[in-house]
Scaffold this motif. Structure first.
Motif, mmCIF file in Angstrom:
data_model
loop_
_atom_site.group_PDB
_atom_site.id
_atom_site.type_symbol
_atom_site.label_atom_id
_atom_site.label_comp_id
_atom_site.label_asym_id
_atom_site.label_seq_id
_atom_site.Cartn_x
_atom_site.Cartn_y
_atom_site.Cartn_z
ATOM 1 N N MET A 1 0.812 -1.229 -0.001
ATOM 2 C CA MET A 1 -0.038 0.057 -0.037
ATOM 3 C C MET A 1 0.682 1.120 0.054
ATOM 4 N N SER A 2 0.547 2.236 -0.723
ATOM 5 C CA SER A 2 1.148 3.514 -0.491
ATOM 6 C C SER A 2 1.320 4.150 0.931
ATOM 7 N N THR A 3 2.728 4.660 0.904
ATOM 8 C CA THR A 3 3.030 5.527 2.158
ATOM 9 C C THR A 3 2.484 6.693 1.939
ATOM 10 N N LYS A 4 2.702 7.680 3.110
ATOM 11 C CA LYS A 4 2.175 8.978 3.082
ATOM 12 C C LYS A 4 3.119 9.760 1.975
ATOM 13 N N HIS A 5 4.251 9.315 1.553
ATOM 14 C CA HIS A 5 5.078 10.150 0.522
ATOM 15 C C HIS A 5 4.835 9.583 -0.848
ATOM 16 N N THR A 6 3.868 8.747 -0.951
ATOM 17 C CA THR A 6 3.521 8.187 -2.195
ATOM 18 C C THR A 6 2.284 8.422 -2.721
ATOM 19 N N ILE A 7 2.115 9.052 -3.876
ATOM 20 C CA ILE A 7 0.827 9.512 -4.387
ATOM 21 C C ILE A 7 0.224 8.168 -4.846
ATOM 22 N N PRO A 8 -1.030 7.958 -4.398
ATOM 23 C CA PRO A 8 -1.706 6.575 -4.915
ATOM 24 C C PRO A 8 -2.229 6.583 -6.062
ATOM 25 N N SER A 9 -1.974 5.250 -6.729
ATOM 26 C CA SER A 9 -2.201 5.137 -8.234
ATOM 27 C C SER A 9 -3.740 5.285 -8.398
ATOM 28 N N ASP A 10 -4.115 5.276 -9.644
ATOM 29 C CA ASP A 10 -5.665 5.373 -10.039
ATOM 30 C C ASP A 10 -6.238 4.130 -9.630
ATOM 31 N N SER A 28 -5.459 5.422 5.154
ATOM 32 C CA SER A 28 -4.163 5.903 4.442
ATOM 33 C C SER A 28 -4.691 7.146 3.309
ATOM 34 N N ILE A 29 -5.408 6.482 2.477
ATOM 35 C CA ILE A 29 -5.692 7.290 1.339
ATOM 36 C C ILE A 29 -6.420 8.515 2.046
ATOM 37 N N GLU A 34 -6.977 14.420 2.599
ATOM 38 C CA GLU A 34 -7.137 15.568 3.322
ATOM 39 C C GLU A 34 -6.057 16.518 3.290
ATOM 40 N N LYS A 35 -4.873 16.118 3.000
ATOM 41 C CA LYS A 35 -3.510 16.689 3.123
ATOM 42 C C LYS A 35 -2.881 17.160 1.622
ATOM 43 N N ASP A 36 -3.280 16.479 0.603
ATOM 44 C CA ASP A 36 -2.709 16.611 -0.714
ATOM 45 C C ASP A 36 -3.890 17.150 -1.647
ATOM 46 N N GLU A 37 -3.920 18.503 -2.400
ATOM 47 C CA GLU A 37 -4.983 18.652 -3.146
ATOM 48 C C GLU A 37 -5.015 18.015 -4.355
ATOM 49 N N SER A 38 -3.852 17.652 -4.674
ATOM 50 C CA SER A 38 -3.644 16.844 -6.125
ATOM 51 C C SER A 38 -4.460 15.538 -6.071
ATOM 52 N N VAL A 39 -4.307 15.068 -4.813
ATOM 53 C CA VAL A 39 -4.674 13.809 -4.468
ATOM 54 C C VAL A 39 -6.237 13.631 -4.633
#
Length: 267
Positions: A1-10, A28-29, A34-39
């Motif tokens: 699973m993605s970490t907080k430093h990795t943008i999740p995949s589609d 986690s997602i 909530e923290k990353d506008e691009s996500v």
């Protein structure tokens, strides 16, 4: 699973939308959203796109070469999941997309599909959003997807007929012909509850190309150029319909082709 430093995949975001993640993965997602506008923006786009792939491509899967398809899917590493072991293989969107990708690699032609996108866009956003959704769809095409003989004029006219009826157009084979580029098929799709015409071509030099048309009450707009999914898009509108020509050819060539077809397509 993605970490907080990795943008999740589609794929991960789609699984989040479909409720297919474990509680830990979902949390986690949610934190990243909530923290990353691009996500957050990507999650909103995927949630609003909501493509009904399974229903749209059911005929394609029924015609797919099962043995080759199963071999290709078996080679995909299994991923941990919170789903029950009894869940059918194609019950999730991810499982279905794997089958769809294998079918496209095998060169199966897509005869008819539906593109749906959620309600609630403003008129300003609509023109951009429909191009984004179409670009995602066309990016699945390969030269093998459009392999086969070029239909004769009568077959082309027969395919264009339903498009005329649904969109109030007058599309003849001559009107949609592109110089040096093979007509492959005309499809009637759907965008946001409205009929969408797609004429697919195969350019010997650059691969798949498509002319797409949807009803629109936006103000007339002269041709403009943008890039989506690694392809060039020329788009314009005439007050009753919005048009886009999308393909892998250079920007200058796409602009010249679009100018030619724009003068021939009549309403």
């Amino acid at each position: 699973m993605s970490t907080k430093h990795t943008i999740p995949s589609d794929e991960e975001l789609t699984a989040f939308i479909d409720g297919e993640l474990t509680a830990e993965e979902a949390a986690s997602i949610q934190t990243m959203v909530e923290k990353d506008e691009s996500v957050a923006e990507r999650l909103e786009f995927l949630a609003r796109a909501s493509l009904p792939f399974k229903q749209a491509f059911a005929p394609l899967l029924s015609e797919a070469p099962r043995e080759k398809l199963e071999t290709m899917l078996a080679a995909i590493p299994a991923q941990p999941s919170a789903r029950l072991a009894s869940t059918p293989a194609f019950a999730s969107r991810r499982g279905f997309l794997g089958a769809l990708a294998a079918s496209l690699v095998a060169g199966i032609a897509i005869d008819r599909a539906v593109i749906g996108i959620g309600k609630g866009f403003s008129a300003k956003d609509e023109n951009s959003e429909w191009r984004a959704v179409v670009a995602d769809y066309i990016s699945l095409y390969t030269p093998e997807t459009l392999a086969g003989p070029v239909p004769g004029r009568e077959d082309q006219a027969a395919q264009l007929g339903p498009l005329d009826e649904k969109l109030g157009l007058s599309l003849s084979p001559e009107a949609v012909s592109l110089p040096g580029i093979d007509f492959k098929r005309a499809l009637l799709l759907q965008y946001d509850g409205k009929p969408l015409a797609q004429v697919a071509y195969l350019d010997p030099e650059t691969g798949p190309m498509a002319l797409c048309i949807v009803r629109s009450d936006a103000v007339p707009k002269s041709p403009d150029l943008e890039s989506r999914k690694g392809m060039n898009v020329v788009y314009w509108s005439n007050g009753t319909h919005a048009f886009m020509l999308i393909g892998h050819a250079t920007a200058d060539r796409m602009t010249a082709i679009a100018e030619g077809v724009r003068g021939k397509v009549a309403v």
